[in-house]
Design an enzyme around this catalytic site. Structure first.
Site, PDB file in Angstrom:
ATOM      1  N   GLY A  27       9.100   1.632  -2.396  1.00  0.00           N
ATOM      2  CA  GLY A  27       8.791   0.630  -3.417  1.00  0.00           C
ATOM      3  C   GLY A  27       9.045   1.168  -4.811  1.00  0.00           C
ATOM      4  N   ASP A  78      12.890  -2.017   5.066  1.00  0.00           N
ATOM      5  CA  ASP A  78      11.564  -2.612   5.235  1.00  0.00           C
ATOM      6  C   ASP A  78      10.695  -1.545   5.896  1.00  0.00           C
ATOM      7  OD1 ASP A  78       9.273  -3.920   5.960  1.00  0.00           O
ATOM      8  OD2 ASP A  78      10.264  -5.602   6.941  1.00  0.00           O
ATOM      9  N   VAL A  79       9.854  -0.885   5.103  1.00  0.00           N
ATOM     10  CA  VAL A  79       9.106   0.263   5.628  1.00  0.00           C
ATOM     11  C   VAL A  79       7.944  -0.135   6.531  1.00  0.00           C
ATOM     12  CG1 VAL A  79       9.782   1.901   3.843  1.00  0.00           C
ATOM     13  CG2 VAL A  79       7.817   0.404   3.447  1.00  0.00           C
ATOM     14  N   ASN A 137       4.245   4.357  -1.817  1.00  0.00           N
ATOM     15  CA  ASN A 137       3.879   3.444  -2.895  1.00  0.00           C
ATOM     16  C   ASN A 137       4.089   1.973  -2.534  1.00  0.00           C
ATOM     17  OD1 ASN A 137       3.554   2.631  -5.891  1.00  0.00           O
ATOM     18  ND2 ASN A 137       5.613   1.916  -5.402  1.00  0.00           N
ATOM     19  N   SER A 158      -5.717   2.139  -4.260  1.00  0.00           N
ATOM     20  CA  SER A 158      -6.212   1.199  -5.265  1.00  0.00           C
ATOM     21  C   SER A 158      -7.721   1.370  -5.417  1.00  0.00           C
ATOM     22  CB  SER A 158      -5.904  -0.244  -4.844  1.00  0.00           C
ATOM     23  OG  SER A 158      -6.610  -1.167  -5.651  1.00  0.00           O
ATOM     24  N   TYR A 171      -6.167  -6.746   1.491  1.00  0.00           N
ATOM     25  CA  TYR A 171      -5.629  -5.726   0.593  1.00  0.00           C
ATOM     26  C   TYR A 171      -6.600  -4.559   0.471  1.00  0.00           C
ATOM     27  CZ  TYR A 171      -3.793  -3.628  -3.718  1.00  0.00           C
ATOM     28  OH  TYR A 171      -3.298  -2.758  -4.657  1.00  0.00           O
ATOM     29  N   LYS A 179      -5.977  -0.565   1.649  1.00  0.00           N
ATOM     30  CA  LYS A 179      -6.046   0.565   0.729  1.00  0.00           C
ATOM     31  C   LYS A 179      -7.149   1.547   1.130  1.00  0.00           C
ATOM     32  CE  LYS A 179      -2.611  -0.664  -1.847  1.00  0.00           C
ATOM     33  NZ  LYS A 179      -1.364   0.133  -1.862  1.00  0.00           N
TER      34      LYS A 179
END
Length: 260
Positions: free
Chosen positions: A8, A59-60, A86, A138, A151, A155
């Protein structure tokens, strides 16, 4: 000369890390998926300055594409010394509205991608008894965030991966750390209006929003340091919460639904 892979790496924090490490003399493999034009522009600018930068579309969240990315890095530069996980996406949604597809999409892009990348890179780092892995997490992985459950979970998972792997890989002289930023001025945080931005600033000790370059400097330090491992560093994390802002988001979403 050492080699770093940044997933990214075409925009935001990833781009700042690419630029910082390239200027420090690292061989760079910049991974992108959707942001091809931005990736080409980063390569052009840095190459013109004499830096060594290659870009690779992958596309990881898919194992095979990760394998192709790592093979490209190894074939191009022979060694892989640094991995920056990232790549990631955000999603704003009430928890009860999250579908299986939503959940799997966020987890696969944010957490499974780090799992794949790290496993594949370690095939080269462990035999060399040397390496540095940094996961870009994050603040929400530490505190949690309403309307961003998937999300936050992804993280938090990255932070767990960091702490566990740091112990497992220490005998191989491979350090693993996580950087968990607060609010940074990137496209991902363009959802906030001016009033909300001011509220966020009031909860930050320095009273200002961070820049991608601030995170890149932290990453650079973690790479250079040869003793720190297993740490979750959260640059300028906020002291308060954003309850009112999430309420505003819920109200806006509800009103938008009612108008349809």
């Amino acid at each position: 000369m050492k080699t770093a892979i940044i997933t990214g790496g075409a925009k935001g924090i990833g781009r700042a890390i690419v630029e910082d490490l390239a200027n420090e003399g690292y061989n760079i493999v910049l991974n992108y998926f959707h942001s091809e034009e931005q990736a080409k522009e980063v390569k052009r600018q840095l190459t013109n300055k004499g830096c060594k930068v290659e870009i690779f579309k992958a596309d990881v969240s898919k194992r095979r594409e990760v394998q192709n990315l790592v093979k490209f890095a190894k074939d191009t530069y022979e060694t892989i010394d640094v991995l920056i996980n990232n790549a990631g996406i955000d999603q704003w949604k009430l928890f009860c509205d999250i579908t299986d597809e939503d959940w799997n999409y966020v987890i696969s892009n944010n957490l499974t991608s780090a799992f794949y990348m790290t496993q594949e890179v370690l095939k080269h780092m462990i035999p060399n008894k040397n390496g540095c892995i940094i996961n870009i997490s994050s603040i929400w992985g530490i505190t949690g965030a309403s309307c961003e459950v998937a999300y936050s979970v992804s993280k938090a998972g990255m932070d767990g991966l960091t702490k566990s792997l740091a112990k497992e890989l220490a005998p191989s002289n491979i350090r693993v750390n996580s950087v968990a930023p607060g609010i940074i001025d990137t496209d991902m945080n363009k959802v906030w209006n001016k009033e909300e931005i001011e509220e966020i600033k009031s909860q930050i000790p320095l009273g200002k929003i961070g820049k991608p370059e601030d995170i890149a400097k932290c990453v650079s330090w973690l790479i250079q340091d040869n003793y720190t491992t297993g740490q979750i560093i959260s640059p300028n994390r906020r002291l308060g919460n954003i309850k009112e802002m999430h309420i505003n988001y819920i109200c806006q979403t509800t009103m938008a639904t009612l108008k349809k």
